[in-house]
Write an enzyme that holds these catalytic residues in place. Structure first.
Site, PDB file in Angstrom:
ATOM      1  N   GLY A 208      35.624  97.005  48.209  1.00  0.00           N
ATOM      2  CA  GLY A 208      35.450  95.764  47.456  1.00  0.00           C
ATOM      3  C   GLY A 208      34.507  94.818  48.181  1.00  0.00           C
ATOM      4  N   PRO A 210      33.093  91.726  50.658  1.00  0.00           N
ATOM      5  CA  PRO A 210      33.370  91.282  52.031  1.00  0.00           C
ATOM      6  C   PRO A 210      34.400  90.141  52.062  1.00  0.00           C
ATOM      7  CG  PRO A 210      31.012  91.543  51.702  1.00  0.00           C
ATOM      8  CD  PRO A 210      31.653  91.738  50.359  1.00  0.00           C
ATOM      9  N   VAL A 212      37.068  89.618  50.106  1.00  0.00           N
ATOM     10  CA  VAL A 212      38.439  90.149  50.035  1.00  0.00           C
ATOM     11  C   VAL A 212      38.701  91.091  51.219  1.00  0.00           C
ATOM     12  CG1 VAL A 212      40.105  91.395  48.604  1.00  0.00           C
ATOM     13  CG2 VAL A 212      38.480  89.840  47.523  1.00  0.00           C
ATOM     14  N   GLY A 213      37.651  91.751  51.696  1.00  0.00           N
ATOM     15  CA  GLY A 213      37.796  92.613  52.874  1.00  0.00           C
ATOM     16  C   GLY A 213      38.388  91.844  54.054  1.00  0.00           C
ATOM     17  N   GLU A 230      35.178  99.391  52.892  1.00  0.00           N
ATOM     18  CA  GLU A 230      33.927  99.788  52.217  1.00  0.00           C
ATOM     19  C   GLU A 230      33.468  98.565  51.436  1.00  0.00           C
ATOM     20  OE1 GLU A 230      32.299 102.681  52.301  1.00  0.00           O
ATOM     21  OE2 GLU A 230      33.706 103.861  53.488  1.00  0.00           O
ATOM     22  N   CYS A 264      27.305  99.147  44.549  1.00  0.00           N
ATOM     23  CA  CYS A 264      27.290  98.537  45.895  1.00  0.00           C
ATOM     24  C   CYS A 264      26.043  98.913  46.696  1.00  0.00           C
ATOM     25  CB  CYS A 264      28.542  98.945  46.651  1.00  0.00           C
ATOM     26  SG  CYS A 264      28.726 100.737  46.758  1.00  0.00           S
TER      27      CYS A 264
HETATM   28  P1  NAD Z   1      36.944  92.612  44.964  1.00  0.00           P
HETATM   29  O1  NAD Z   1      36.853  92.453  46.436  1.00  0.00           O
HETATM   30  O2  NAD Z   1      37.026  91.393  44.129  1.00  0.00           O
HETATM   31  O3  NAD Z   1      38.251  93.482  44.571  1.00  0.00           O
HETATM   32  C1  NAD Z   1      38.560  94.731  45.175  1.00  0.00           C
HETATM   33  C2  NAD Z   1      40.070  94.961  45.139  1.00  0.00           C
HETATM   34  O4  NAD Z   1      40.700  93.897  45.838  1.00  0.00           O
HETATM   35  C3  NAD Z   1      40.660  94.985  43.732  1.00  0.00           C
HETATM   36  O5  NAD Z   1      41.642  95.992  43.687  1.00  0.00           O
HETATM   37  C4  NAD Z   1      41.274  93.606  43.583  1.00  0.00           C
HETATM   38  O6  NAD Z   1      42.406  93.604  42.751  1.00  0.00           O
HETATM   39  C5  NAD Z   1      41.667  93.248  44.999  1.00  0.00           C
HETATM   40  N1  NAD Z   1      41.612  91.801  45.257  1.00  0.00           N
HETATM   41  C6  NAD Z   1      40.783  90.884  44.678  1.00  0.00           C
HETATM   42  N2  NAD Z   1      41.016  89.652  45.183  1.00  0.00           N
HETATM   43  C7  NAD Z   1      42.019  89.794  46.083  1.00  0.00           C
HETATM   44  C8  NAD Z   1      42.714  88.888  46.939  1.00  0.00           C
HETATM   45  N3  NAD Z   1      42.427  87.590  46.948  1.00  0.00           N
HETATM   46  N4  NAD Z   1      43.681  89.381  47.734  1.00  0.00           N
HETATM   47  C9  NAD Z   1      43.962  90.705  47.733  1.00  0.00           C
HETATM   48  N5  NAD Z   1      43.352  91.593  46.942  1.00  0.00           N
HETATM   49  C10 NAD Z   1      42.397  91.165  46.126  1.00  0.00           C
HETATM   50  O7  NAD Z   1      35.723  93.533  44.535  1.00  0.00           O
HETATM   51  P2  NAD Z   1      35.242  93.914  43.084  1.00  0.00           P
HETATM   52  O8  NAD Z   1      34.736  92.695  42.395  1.00  0.00           O
HETATM   53  O9  NAD Z   1      36.306  94.719  42.402  1.00  0.00           O
HETATM   54  O10 NAD Z   1      34.031  94.903  43.409  1.00  0.00           O
HETATM   55  C11 NAD Z   1      32.751  94.448  43.713  1.00  0.00           C
HETATM   56  C12 NAD Z   1      32.506  94.421  45.210  1.00  0.00           C
HETATM   57  O11 NAD Z   1      32.871  95.653  45.790  1.00  0.00           O
HETATM   58  C13 NAD Z   1      31.034  94.237  45.552  1.00  0.00           C
HETATM   59  O12 NAD Z   1      30.912  93.405  46.674  1.00  0.00           O
HETATM   60  C14 NAD Z   1      30.573  95.640  45.891  1.00  0.00           C
HETATM   61  O13 NAD Z   1      29.444  95.711  46.716  1.00  0.00           O
HETATM   62  C15 NAD Z   1      31.784  96.173  46.565  1.00  0.00           C
HETATM   63  N6  NAD Z   1      31.807  97.616  46.488  1.00  0.00           N
HETATM   64  C16 NAD Z   1      31.646  98.343  47.631  1.00  0.00           C
HETATM   65  C17 NAD Z   1      31.610  99.732  47.563  1.00  0.00           C
HETATM   66  C18 NAD Z   1      31.434 100.584  48.790  1.00  0.00           C
HETATM   67  O14 NAD Z   1      31.678 101.779  48.690  1.00  0.00           O
HETATM   68  N7  NAD Z   1      31.034 100.053  49.924  1.00  0.00           N
HETATM   69  C19 NAD Z   1      31.740 100.373  46.336  1.00  0.00           C
HETATM   70  C20 NAD Z   1      31.898  99.600  45.208  1.00  0.00           C
HETATM   71  C21 NAD Z   1      31.938  98.224  45.281  1.00  0.00           C
END
Ligand code: NAD
Length: 486
Positions: A208, A210, A212-213, A230, A264
C-alpha cells in the site's frame, strides 16, 4: 479435507463489528491453535493449499473477471494478463519447487565444527497477516498468499475495502478452497485494520501507500513483529537524447496508462531535454491515439479511476503545468484522459505526490548527470526507467542511482518473472517477494548445528584452563582459513 471445496460460507470478522467487542479475537485464536498443532508444516499440507488456490483461480475465472471489471473497468483480457495469469504462475512455480525450497540448506563449517551437522532450516513464522491494496486486488492478495502458504504459515488476509467486488469474492469463495482452520479472510477499512493491528502477528506483509506503511510498521514494532512493506512513490523515467522518440513514447505511454495509471511501478514522470521533449510530445500523442483511439473514453482498453476521492485528486493535478495532450475528465464516468503535462514546477503537487493515474508530467534536464542528480536528491523510487540507444547511458543510470527495480529501454515487464525479486528500497519499501523470494520472505531461516552426544574428548580442548599450545590451536581452528570447509 484441505485443498478441496467446503460447503457453507465463511464468516468474515471485521465486516460487522460491534462496539466494544473484538471482532478478530476468535479467528486469530483459532488460527494460532492450528499453527501450534503443527498441521501446516508438512509439505503435503502446503501443496494441498497451493492446489486449492490453483483450483480457486481456475473455477472462478469468470467470477473474478466480472469483479475486476466492476472494480476497475478491466476487460476480461486485461484481468487475465495483469492478475489471473500472474497469480497462476506464482502458484505453479511454488508447487513445482516446494520440495526443493523446503530442504535444509547445508552450511559451511570450520575445523572446530567438522564433525557436526550444520544447516539452515526454513521454518514458518506462524500467524501471518497480509494487507493488500485495491489496484491489483487479486494479484496483490494471492501473490503474497502463495509465499505464506508455501512456507507453512497460518494466514489472515485483509483485502482492500475499496475494490469491493473483488473483496467479496475473496471473502466468500476463496476460504472454501483452503483449510479454514488455518486461513481466514477478514474485512474492514482503516478503523477495523487499526484494531486488527493491535493483535500480535508473527509476520506482517503490507502492500500500500508509504503513509499507511508507517502506521503498519509502528503497530508491528509494539510486538517486535517483522514486516515486509511493499510501498509506492514517484518512479522517474529518463529519456536520453540518443533514442528513437516513437519507440520510447509507445513504451512509456503504454506502461503509464496500463490499469489507467493505477500501478505502483508505473513511470510517474519523464526527465528529458527540451529538444527531446519537442519530439516526444507528438510521439506520445501518436501512441495514445494508436492505443485508445481519438476518443479514449470510448476505448475498451482504458479503465476508470477507482473512486470519487481518487478522481477528485487526479482532476486537481490536471491544473499543474501546461496540458499538451488530453486533459479531459468526466466525473460521472470517473474518466481521466491520458494526459501529458509540460512546464511543471518541482514544487507543484504533480511532482510532490505519487500520481497513480494516466497523467504524465515531463520535467526538463540538460544532461544525464543532471537527471541522475535530480533522482538522487529524492526518495529512492520503487522503479526507475532509462531509455537510450547508448548502453553506456543506461549503465550510468543503473550504476549511479538506487531503486527497488530497474528497467533499461522497457517498462515494468520485470514483474512477470518469478526469477527476480520484487520490492522497494528506502521510502518505497523493505523486503522482497515473487518466486523463491516469497518462500524465503515468509520463512524464518533458523541456524542449526547438531553435534555428537559423545566424543567429549574432542570438546575438552574448548574448556579452560588453556595451555599456550591450546590457545594457538583454537585460534587457528576458528580462523577464516578454515571457514569454507564443508
Ligand atoms: P493504502 O495504503 O491506502 O491501503 C492499503 C491497505 O491498508 C488496505 O488494505 C487498507 O484497507 C489499509 N489501510 C488504509 N488506511 C489504513 C489505516 N489508516 N490503518 C490501517 N490500515 C489502513 O493503499 P491503496 O490506496 O489501497 O493502494 C495504493 C498505494 O499502494 C499506492 O501508494 C501504491 O503505489 C501502493 N502500491 C504498492 C505496490 C507494491 O507492490 N509496492 C503495489 C500496489 C500498490
Amino acid at each position: 479435507m484441505s485443498g478441496t471445496k467446503r460447503p457453507g460460507s465463511a464468516k468474515h470478522p471485521g465486516s460487522e463489528s460491534t462496539p466494544g467487542m473484538d471482532p478478530f479475537a476468535d479467528t486469530l485464536q483459532r488460527l494460532r491453535e492450528a499453527f501450534v498443532s503443527g498441521r501446516t508444516r508438512p509439505a503435503k499440507f502446503r501443496a494441498a493449499q497451493l492446489k486449492g488456490l490453483s483450483l480457486f483461480l481456475q473455477e472462478n475465472k469468470q467470477l473474478l473477471q466480472e469483479a475486476l471489471a466492476q472494480d476497475l473497468y478491466k476487460t476480461a483480457f486485461h484481468s487475465e494478463v495483469s492478475e489471473l495469469i500472474l497469480c497462476q504462475n506464482q502458484v505453479d512455480f511454488a508447487l513445482r519447487n516446494l520440495h526443493t525450497w523446503m530442504k535444509d540448506e547445508p552450511g559451511a563449517k570450520n575445523l572446530m565444527t567438522q564433525l557436526d551437522s550444520v544447516f539452515i532450516r526454513k521454518e514458518p513464522f506462524g500467524l501471518v497477516l497480509i494487507l493488500s491494496p485495491w489496484n491489483y486486488p487479486l494479484n496483490l492478495s494471492l501473490g503474497p498468499l502463495v509465499g505464506a502458504l508455501a512456507a507453512g504459515n497460518c494466514v489472515v488476509l485483509k483485502p482492500s475495502e475499496i475494490s469491493k467486488s473483488t473483496m467479496k469474492v475473496l471473502a466468500k469463495v476463496l476460504p472454501r478452497y483452503l483449510d479454514q482452520s488455518c486461513f481466514a479472510v477478514v474485512l474492514g477499512g482503516p478503523e477495523e485494520t487499526g484494531r486488527l493491528l493491535e493483535h500480535k502477528f508473527d509476520y506482517i506483509f503490507f502492500t500500500g501507500s508509504p503513509r499507511v506503511g508507517k502506521i503498519v510498521m509502528a503497530a508491528a514494532a509494539k510486538h517486535l513483529t517483522p514486516v515486509t512493506l511493499e510501498l509506492g512513490g514517484k518512479n522517474p523515467c529518463y529519456v536520453d537524447d540518443n533514442c528513437d522518440p516513437q519507440t520510447v513514447a509507445n513504451r512509456v505511454a503504454f506502461f503509464r496508462c496500463f490499469n489507467t495509471g493505477q500501478t505502483c511501478v508505473a513511470p510517474d514522470y519523464v526527465l528529458c531535454s527540451p529538444e527531446m521533449q519537442a519530439q516526444l510530445v507528438p510521439a506520445l500523442q501518436s501512441a495514445i491515439t494508436r492505443f485508445y483511439g481519438n476518443d479514449p473514453q470510448r476505448s475498451p482498453d482504458l479503465g476508470r479511476i477507482i473512486s470519487q476521492k481518487h478522481f477528485q485528486r487526479l482532476r486537481g493535478l490536471l491544473s499543474c503545468g501546461r496540458v499538451v495532450i488530453g486533459g479531459q475528465s468526466d466525473e460521472s464516468d470517473l474518466y481521466i484522459a491520458p494526459t501529458v503535462l509540460v512546464d511543471v514546477k518541482e514544487t507543484e503537487p504533480v511532482m510532490q505526490e505519487e500520481i497513480f493515474g494516466p497523467i504524465l508530467p515531463i520535467v526538463n534536464v540538460r544532461s544525464l548527470d543532471q537527471a541522475i542528480d535530480f533522482i538522487n536528491r529524492r526518495e529512492k523510487p520503487l522503479a526507475l526507467y532509462a531509455f537510450s540507444n547508448s548502453s553506456q547511458a543506461v549503465k550510468q543510470m543503473l550504476d549511479r542511482t538506487s531503486s527497488g527495480n530497474f528497467a533499461g529501454n522497457q517498462g515494468f515487464t520485470f514483474l512477470s518473472l518469478t526469477s527476480l525479486p520484487f520490492g522497494g528500497v528506502g521510502q518505497s519499501g523493505m523486503g522482497r517477494y515473487h518466486g523463491k523470494f516469497s518462500f524465503d520472505t515468509f520463512s524464518h531461516h533458523r541456524a542449526c548445528l547438531l553435534s555428537h552426544p559423545g566424543l567429549e574428548m574432542l570438546n575438552n580442548i574448548r574448556y579452560p584452563p588453556y595451555s599456550d599450545f591450546e590457545q594457538k590451536l583454537i585460534t587457528w581452528a576458528l580462523g577464516s582459513h578454515s571457514c569454507t570447509l564443508l
